[in-house]
Design a protein around this motif. Structure first.
Motif, PDB file in Angstrom:
ATOM      1  N   GLU A 168       7.364   7.196   1.843  1.00  0.00           N
ATOM      2  CA  GLU A 168       6.991   6.754   3.193  1.00  0.00           C
ATOM      3  C   GLU A 168       5.737   5.882   3.146  1.00  0.00           C
ATOM      4  O   GLU A 168       5.645   4.890   3.866  1.00  0.00           O
ATOM      5  CB  GLU A 168       6.778   7.947   4.119  1.00  0.00           C
ATOM      6  CG  GLU A 168       8.060   8.617   4.515  1.00  0.00           C
ATOM      7  CD  GLU A 168       7.837   9.873   5.344  1.00  0.00           C
ATOM      8  OE1 GLU A 168       6.681  10.327   5.503  1.00  0.00           O
ATOM      9  OE2 GLU A 168       8.837  10.423   5.830  1.00  0.00           O
ATOM     10  N   SER A 169       4.793   6.244   2.290  1.00  0.00           N
ATOM     11  CA  SER A 169       3.587   5.435   2.136  1.00  0.00           C
ATOM     12  C   SER A 169       3.944   4.049   1.624  1.00  0.00           C
ATOM     13  O   SER A 169       3.411   3.045   2.107  1.00  0.00           O
ATOM     14  CB  SER A 169       2.614   6.127   1.178  1.00  0.00           C
ATOM     15  OG  SER A 169       1.457   5.353   1.013  1.00  0.00           O
TER      16      SER A 169
ATOM     17  N   ILE B 116      12.312  -2.403  -3.469  1.00  0.00           N
ATOM     18  CA  ILE B 116      11.306  -1.649  -4.212  1.00  0.00           C
ATOM     19  C   ILE B 116      11.385  -0.172  -3.843  1.00  0.00           C
ATOM     20  O   ILE B 116      11.387   0.704  -4.714  1.00  0.00           O
ATOM     21  CB  ILE B 116       9.892  -2.205  -3.925  1.00  0.00           C
ATOM     22  CG1 ILE B 116       9.735  -3.614  -4.489  1.00  0.00           C
ATOM     23  CG2 ILE B 116       8.816  -1.276  -4.480  1.00  0.00           C
ATOM     24  CD1 ILE B 116       8.511  -4.357  -3.964  1.00  0.00           C
ATOM     25  N   CYS B 117      11.463   0.112  -2.562  1.00  0.00           N
ATOM     26  CA  CYS B 117      11.519   1.505  -2.104  1.00  0.00           C
ATOM     27  C   CYS B 117      12.813   2.189  -2.529  1.00  0.00           C
ATOM     28  O   CYS B 117      12.820   3.384  -2.812  1.00  0.00           O
ATOM     29  CB  CYS B 117      11.320   1.575  -0.595  1.00  0.00           C
ATOM     30  SG  CYS B 117       9.617   1.162  -0.119  1.00  0.00           S
TER      31      CYS B 117
ATOM     32  N   ASN C 267      -1.444  -1.340   1.954  1.00  0.00           N
ATOM     33  CA  ASN C 267      -2.605  -0.531   1.569  1.00  0.00           C
ATOM     34  C   ASN C 267      -2.596  -0.260   0.068  1.00  0.00           C
ATOM     35  O   ASN C 267      -3.639   0.014  -0.523  1.00  0.00           O
ATOM     36  CB  ASN C 267      -2.620   0.804   2.311  1.00  0.00           C
ATOM     37  CG  ASN C 267      -2.867   0.641   3.792  1.00  0.00           C
ATOM     38  OD1 ASN C 267      -3.340  -0.397   4.254  1.00  0.00           O
ATOM     39  ND2 ASN C 267      -2.550   1.657   4.556  1.00  0.00           N
ATOM     40  N   LEU C 268      -1.423  -0.292  -0.536  1.00  0.00           N
ATOM     41  CA  LEU C 268      -1.289  -0.046  -1.971  1.00  0.00           C
ATOM     42  C   LEU C 268      -1.473  -1.317  -2.781  1.00  0.00           C
ATOM     43  O   LEU C 268      -2.027  -1.295  -3.883  1.00  0.00           O
ATOM     44  CB  LEU C 268       0.093   0.549  -2.267  1.00  0.00           C
ATOM     45  CG  LEU C 268       0.428   1.865  -1.562  1.00  0.00           C
ATOM     46  CD1 LEU C 268       1.899   2.200  -1.740  1.00  0.00           C
ATOM     47  CD2 LEU C 268      -0.454   2.977  -2.092  1.00  0.00           C
ATOM     48  N   TYR C 269      -0.980  -2.422  -2.248  1.00  0.00           N
ATOM     49  CA  TYR C 269      -1.051  -3.724  -2.913  1.00  0.00           C
ATOM     50  C   TYR C 269      -1.493  -4.768  -1.890  1.00  0.00           C
ATOM     51  O   TYR C 269      -0.948  -4.802  -0.778  1.00  0.00           O
ATOM     52  CB  TYR C 269       0.315  -4.128  -3.478  1.00  0.00           C
ATOM     53  CG  TYR C 269       0.788  -3.259  -4.614  1.00  0.00           C
ATOM     54  CD1 TYR C 269       0.334  -3.483  -5.916  1.00  0.00           C
ATOM     55  CD2 TYR C 269       1.690  -2.219  -4.402  1.00  0.00           C
ATOM     56  CE1 TYR C 269       0.769  -2.686  -6.975  1.00  0.00           C
ATOM     57  CE2 TYR C 269       2.125  -1.421  -5.451  1.00  0.00           C
ATOM     58  CZ  TYR C 269       1.664  -1.659  -6.733  1.00  0.00           C
ATOM     59  OH  TYR C 269       2.087  -0.876  -7.774  1.00  0.00           O
TER      60      TYR C 269
ATOM     61  N   SER D  95       7.924  11.240  -4.299  1.00  0.00           N
ATOM     62  CA  SER D  95       8.161  12.263  -3.274  1.00  0.00           C
ATOM     63  C   SER D  95       8.456  11.544  -1.961  1.00  0.00           C
ATOM     64  O   SER D  95       8.184  10.349  -1.811  1.00  0.00           O
ATOM     65  CB  SER D  95       6.919  13.141  -3.112  1.00  0.00           C
ATOM     66  OG  SER D  95       5.866  12.379  -2.526  1.00  0.00           O
ATOM     67  N   VAL D  96       8.973  12.267  -1.002  1.00  0.00           N
ATOM     68  CA  VAL D  96       9.264  11.678   0.310  1.00  0.00           C
ATOM     69  C   VAL D  96       7.978  11.118   0.919  1.00  0.00           C
ATOM     70  O   VAL D  96       7.970  10.020   1.479  1.00  0.00           O
ATOM     71  CB  VAL D  96       9.914  12.720   1.248  1.00  0.00           C
ATOM     72  CG1 VAL D  96      10.001  12.201   2.673  1.00  0.00           C
ATOM     73  CG2 VAL D  96      11.286  13.113   0.734  1.00  0.00           C
ATOM     74  N   ARG D  97       6.894  11.843   0.773  1.00  0.00           N
ATOM     75  CA  ARG D  97       5.615  11.401   1.333  1.00  0.00           C
ATOM     76  C   ARG D  97       5.138  10.097   0.683  1.00  0.00           C
ATOM     77  O   ARG D  97       4.693   9.178   1.369  1.00  0.00           O
ATOM     78  CB  ARG D  97       4.587  12.498   1.150  1.00  0.00           C
ATOM     79  CG  ARG D  97       3.319  12.250   1.893  1.00  0.00           C
ATOM     80  CD  ARG D  97       2.463  13.479   1.852  1.00  0.00           C
ATOM     81  NE  ARG D  97       1.419  13.372   2.843  1.00  0.00           N
ATOM     82  CZ  ARG D  97       0.275  13.976   2.729  1.00  0.00           C
ATOM     83  NH1 ARG D  97       0.026  14.747   1.694  1.00  0.00           N
ATOM     84  NH2 ARG D  97      -0.628  13.837   3.669  1.00  0.00           N
TER      85      ARG D  97
END
Length: 149
Positions: free
Chosen positions: A60-61, A46-47, A68-70, A55-57
């Motif tokens: 990284e998230s 996925i990444c 935290n996202l899913y 973005s890089v930020r």
């Protein structure tokens, strides 16, 4: 537990005009009520795709705080705990090669290898044809899974 394929998250984040987007979004909205997981390798896949658009930020998230996202569990690579890395790698390569020999892409073969070890209730993917004749595990698209549950 159900094991989720990368396409669910990729469609959700990057393809709002996809024909299955609304059905996919309905499934994603239900993840908190489902015992759902992704393998560590699926997260890397996925990444890898997301890296072209984030973005890089943000990337990284996704990589370090995906849960935290899913609301899903990220599974460790099966069999790694307590094993010598060289021994694990050797077994992993043999198992993935056997799975690839079922006429699968590397990403699908790695997901299926973990699925067959973890024994989920089902594999949930929009690409059911990539798995269905290659495993005894149930393979469902998100809509079919939601109808059953």
């Amino acid at each position: 537990m159900v094991l989720l394929d990368s396409n669910i998250f990729i469609i959700d984040r990057f393809f709002p005009r996809d024909a299955v987007y609304s059905k996919n979004r309905a499934f994603v909205d239900q993840l908190a009520s489902i015992d759902a997981a992704v393998s560590a390798f699926t997260l890397l896949e996925i990444c890898g795709v997301a890296g072209f658009r984030l973005s890089v930020r943000e990337l990284e998230s996704w990589l370090f705080r995906f849960t935290n996202l899913y609301p899903v569990l990220v599974l460790d690579a099966f069999g790694l705990k307590g094993k010598d890395a060289e021994e694990w790698w050797s077994n992993f390569v043999i198992e993935v090669a056997e799975t690839v020999s079922r006429k699968m892409t590397l990403g699908d073969a790695v997901l299926l290898r973990d699925a067959e070890h973890y024994g989920p209730e089902a594999i949930v993917t929009w690409n059911t044809k990539d798995f269905s004749s290659r495993t005894r595990l149930p393979v469902l698209n998100p809509t079919a899974f939601m109808r059953r549950h």
